[in-house]
Design a protein around this motif. Structure first.
Motif, PDB file in Angstrom:
ATOM      1  N   GLY A   1       2.541   3.620  -4.955  1.00  0.00           N
ATOM      2  CA  GLY A   1       2.382   4.403  -6.180  1.00  0.00           C
ATOM      3  C   GLY A   1       1.674   3.680  -7.312  1.00  0.00           C
ATOM      4  N   LYS A   2       0.982   2.604  -7.012  1.00  0.00           N
ATOM      5  CA  LYS A   2       0.278   1.852  -8.061  1.00  0.00           C
ATOM      6  C   LYS A   2      -0.844   2.675  -8.676  1.00  0.00           C
ATOM      7  N   SER A   3      -1.703   3.226  -7.805  1.00  0.00           N
ATOM      8  CA  SER A   3      -2.825   4.021  -8.325  1.00  0.00           C
ATOM      9  C   SER A   3      -2.312   5.240  -9.069  1.00  0.00           C
ATOM     10  N   THR A   4      -1.252   5.844  -8.549  1.00  0.00           N
ATOM     11  CA  THR A   4      -0.695   7.025  -9.191  1.00  0.00           C
ATOM     12  C   THR A   4      -0.255   6.702 -10.617  1.00  0.00           C
TER      13      THR A   4
ATOM     14  N   GLN B   1     -10.527   2.348  -7.888  1.00  0.00           N
ATOM     15  CA  GLN B   1     -10.400   1.601  -6.639  1.00  0.00           C
ATOM     16  C   GLN B   1     -11.706   1.598  -5.851  1.00  0.00           C
TER      17      GLN B   1
ATOM     18  N   SER C   1       0.830  -1.205   0.000  1.00  0.00           N
ATOM     19  CA  SER C   1       0.000   0.000   0.000  1.00  0.00           C
ATOM     20  C   SER C   1       0.866   1.259   0.000  1.00  0.00           C
ATOM     21  N   GLY C   2       0.463   2.238  -0.814  1.00  0.00           N
ATOM     22  CA  GLY C   2       1.166   3.528  -0.839  1.00  0.00           C
ATOM     23  C   GLY C   2       2.406   3.545  -1.702  1.00  0.00           C
TER      24      GLY C   2
END
Ligand SMILES: Nc1ncnc2c1ncn2[C@@H]1O[C@H](COP(=O)(O)OP(=O)(O)OP(=O)(O)O)[C@@H](O)[C@H]1O
Ligand SMILES: [Mg+2]
Lengths: 437, 351
Positions: B40-43, B81, B37-38
């Motif tokens: 940078g995948k979504s970014t 998400q 988590s955190g």
């Protein structure tokens, strides 16, 4: 379980109900009560007395009351009694003369002037001059004219005494007409719709509310909210504050600023002159310009209200929805049209209904700027009822009539609220509570 | 459509989240972006879809540089998400939206939406609003909305996070099937390694804005480049034992010894290393055996997991077909497949 939960519900809404009772139901109820009276500054708002005046008799005679009755009421009569003697003593009538009157005529009554005069002339110590004699007679007068009777019973007895065989009809007319306090009546409403000004004021009001609401409170408010939403944060904040100024400026100051702005040689007039347009007092000079100013004055205040409300609602839309719509191929406009606006339905309903009601009932900005002029071209219903009931140049304030006007306003407001709720399918918006009890 | 990230850099308010990342997704491939988590995948996903603008580097779709194209012009489908369904529209209207804004005709829209609804099994719920749908149903509506206009690229941000185990399995193969049928290039963001391994052609493992390794699921499982990845892949996870080189063997401070794999000759005597043993490499085959006592048994139906205490503070894990001949406290002597063990240096790099 069932009864406990509903008890909790009642408890939770009780503060709201209390406030509603104090600030809405009670005033509305009182307005309703007043509107069925003829209260005015001449009747007062407490009870009155019964007074038969010469003017009233003249009016009744014109309306066909029996001449005999009228005459009997106008006639004065005299009786020598303790009251009369005391009054005469107080009025400095010669005590010797009074003693003689008491000795000779105590307990007697005289139907006319001349009878009593003749009787008095028989007394040795009477005044020489006829004028003094008349003055001495006055304290013994027994008349209903200009006498204030505190209760209906006293008035009835006195009138019956004066006019022996008075009919029940005439007695009733006399009693009701001589009453100086307020009475219950339904005449206010009839009076309203007989007035030729009424319809024009209604038309003015509809025009004023509809135009201000659609152009400014909703459309401009929405426009501002959406533009500030897409502006960079800082710029948006500055923009918001500028548009808030009209709302946070005290209304009197705000109105005065508009007055300066549109004065004969104020900014607008000068600018118009420079541009070769007619230069005059734009606030009062013409009907069109007066309306424009009235609508702008109110609109700029309302627009900021809409802007704030819509901005808040806009910010509560999850940003992912806007992202999704962009990925889905929606242009800025389509995003506003299909994603943002539909989700602003509730705030739009709120602003529309709230502002309709507040525009319907607000008159202060108009009062302070055009004051309903030129003529009565920009007079709206609320301003007129305010003037009728509370602020009148001639000084005669008609509380009852004013209340009737206000009551109609309340009725219209309630009706509009119901219509709005149906129009926006309120039921769908509030369906289930978020938390189940 | 091949996607290429060249030196892609993204920062928020001067805070660099992704620094010069290079990544290539082949045409028609499903790439899983796996990471904690955190990281940078979504970014990364949002940058590819055009919602975030890059702060440096390039994004290429095929040969076309789309770095400065708005998302409307990129033709990507995204499942967010948190789904980001439009709450005021029902499922049908949600799915129809991308077609509607393109100005397609009613009949065309109806047909396309009908097809995609059949594919994602959501026909019964078409007139419901998102608020009236379960998490899994919402997810499928979001997937349908992303797919309905046949995008060149499909981006999935943890699309299965909210589903129950059964539906998750179903949707896994469903998404994979749809992706293979349509031949669409897809990126799947997840932090579930099983999902990544079962659904994708290749896996990219990310940590703190960096791609650590990109490879096929099998290769990544067998040849992780470092300890972090080795620990990330596989369930039950690999067991790590810390120690030193002792000649041609490995020894812990407590004296537990294992020979080193033959491929690793000539490691410096006394060098601190750690050895990773996957549960399937202990207890079935191998030349070397270790003795210990069973400390824990976890029956799993078809197979069982065993924890075996083989030395002071050293517990190895074994996975074997269900067997009833052993119980807790019993001494055993099981083989270990030394050649399949992984060895890491002090920094965690695979040797
Ligand atoms: N809009 C933003 N402004 C500032 N920082 C952000 C923003 N979006 C993401 N970040 C930061 O960037 C980093 C990467 O975030 P990202 O959402 O890509 O994580 P993720 O890998 O998707 O995690 P998860 O698995 O929890 O979804 C995080 O440290 C996050 O705090
Ligand atoms: Mg994420």
């Amino acid at each position: 379980m069932r009864s406990r939960t509903s008890g909790l519900g009642l408890l939770l809404i009780s503060p709201a109900m209390l406030l509603l009772a104090i600030f809405f139901f009670t005033p509305a109820l009182l307005t309703g009560v007043f509107s069925f009276t003829n209260m005015s500054s001449s009747t007062g708002i407490s009870g009155g007395a019964y007074v038969v005046t010469p003017n009233l008799l003249k009016a009744l005679s014109a309306r066909g009351m029996q001449p005999a009755t009228i005459e009997a009421l106008e006639e004065a009569s005299y009786s020598v009694d303790a009251d009369g003697l005391a009054a005469a003593r107080a009025a400095d009538v010669d005590p010797a003369f009074l003693d003689e009157i008491e000795a000779r005529y105590a307990g007697r009554a005289y139907a006319t002037d001349s009878d009593f005069l003749a009787a008095l002339k028989d007394l040795p110590s009477r005044p020489r001059r006829i004028r003094d004699l008349k003055l001495a007679m006055e304290p013994f007068t027994k008349s209903v004219l200009n006498v204030r009777f505190a209760t209906e019973e006293l008035a009835r007895t006195a009138i019956a005494e004066r006019v022996a065989g008075i009919s029940d009809d005439e007695m009733a007319t006399l009693l009701s007409e001589s009453y100086t306090g307020w009475v219950w009546t339904t005449e206010n409403f009839g009076k309203l719709f007989a007035g030729h000004e009424t319809w024009r004021i209604i038309a003015n009001t509809i025009f004023y509310v509809a135009t201000t609401l659609t152009l400014f409170n909703v459309t401009l408010g929405l426009f501002l909210a959406v533009t500030t939403f897409y502006l960079p944060k800082k710029l948006g904040a500055i923009f918001t504050v500028i548009w808030l100024l009209p709302r946070i400026t005290p209304v009197v100051l705000y109105a005065i600023m508009w007055k300066w702005f549109t004065w004969d040689d104020g900014f607008v007039a000068v600018l118009a002159g420079e541009l070769g347009l007619p230069s005059f007092n734009y606030m009062k000079g013409s009907v069109t310009s007066a309306w424009t100013i009235v609508i702008m004055v109110n609109g700029f205040i309302g627009a900021s209200f809409g802007m704030i409300l819509f901005s808040g609602a806009l910010r509560s839309i999850p940003i992912q929805q806007l992202w999704a719509s962009e990925v889905d191929g929606a242009t800025r406009w389509q995003q506003v049209r299909y994603i943002i606006l539909p989700q602003l339905r509730w705030p739009i309903l709120f602003v529309t209904s709230y502002q309709t009601l507040s525009l319907l009932t607000s008159y202060q900005e108009i009062w302070l700027t055009t004051n309903g002029g030129p003529g009565s071209t920009t007079t709206v219903w609320a301003l007129e009822s305010f003037r009728t009931a509370l602020f009148n140049y001639s000084g005669s304030l008609q509380y009852g009539l004013g209340a009737a006007m206000a009551l109609l306003l309340v009725a219209v407001g309630l009706m509009l609220s119901i219509i709005y709720l149906r129009l926006f399918r309120f039921g769908e918006l509030v369906t289930q509570p978020k938390i189940e009890f | 459509m091949q996607i290429t990230l060249k030196n892609f850099t993204k920062s928020f308010d001067g805070n660099v989240v992704i620094d010069r990342m290079n990544l290539e997704i082949r045409d028609g491939e499903m790439l899983a972006l796996l990471g904690p988590s955190g990281c940078g995948k979504s970014t990364t996903l949002l940058a590819i879809s055009g919602i975030h603008r890059v702060n440096g580097g390039q994004i290429l779709f095929g040969d076309r540089d789309v770095s400065n194209l708005p998302s409307q012009k990129r033709n990507v489908g995204v499942v967010f998400q948190n789904y980001a369904l439009y709450p005021h529209m029902n499922a049908y209207e949600n799915i129809a939206f991308p077609l509607q804004v393109r100005g397609q005709s009613k009949t065309e829209i109806e047909k396309a939406v009908g097809q995609i609804a059949a594919l994602t099994h959501i026909e019964p719920y078409m007139s419901r609003r998102p608020g009236q749908l379960s998490g899994g149903q919402q997810q499928r509506v979001a997937l349908a909305r992303a797919l309905v206009r046949r995008p060149d690229v499909l981006l999935l941000d943890e699309p299965l996070a909210n589903l129950d185990a059964k539906l998750r399995l179903e949707m896994r193969s469903e998404i994979r099937r749809i992706q293979q049928e349509t031949g669409i290039t897809a990126i799947l963001v997840t932090h579930d390694q099983v999902e990544a391994m079962s659904m994708s052609d290749r896996i990219a493992i990310m940590d703190q804005g960096e791609i650590m390794q990109i490879s096929t699921p099998d290769d990544m499982y067998r040849n992780p480049v470092n300890r972090f990845i080795a620990g990330f892949m596989g369930n039950p996870p690999i067991v790590m034992v810390d120690g030193r080189v002792e000649g041609t063997a490995f020894e812990t401070t407590s004296g537990f010894r294992l020979p080193l794999p033959g491929r690793l000759g000539g490691l410096k005597h006394g060098r601190p290393i750690s050895i990773g043993i996957r549960p399937e490499h202990f207890g079935s085959t191998g030349a070397h055996t270790v003795a210990g006592t069973i400390s824990f048994v976890e029956p799993q139906g078809r197979e069982s997991h065993f924890d075996v205490r083989v030395g002071e503070g050293v517990v190895l894990r074994s996975i074997q077909p269900s067997r009833r001949d052993v119980a807790v406290g019993q001494p055993v002597e099981w083989p270990i497949d030394i050649e399949s063990t992984l060895v890491f240096d002090e920094q965690g790099k695979t040797l």
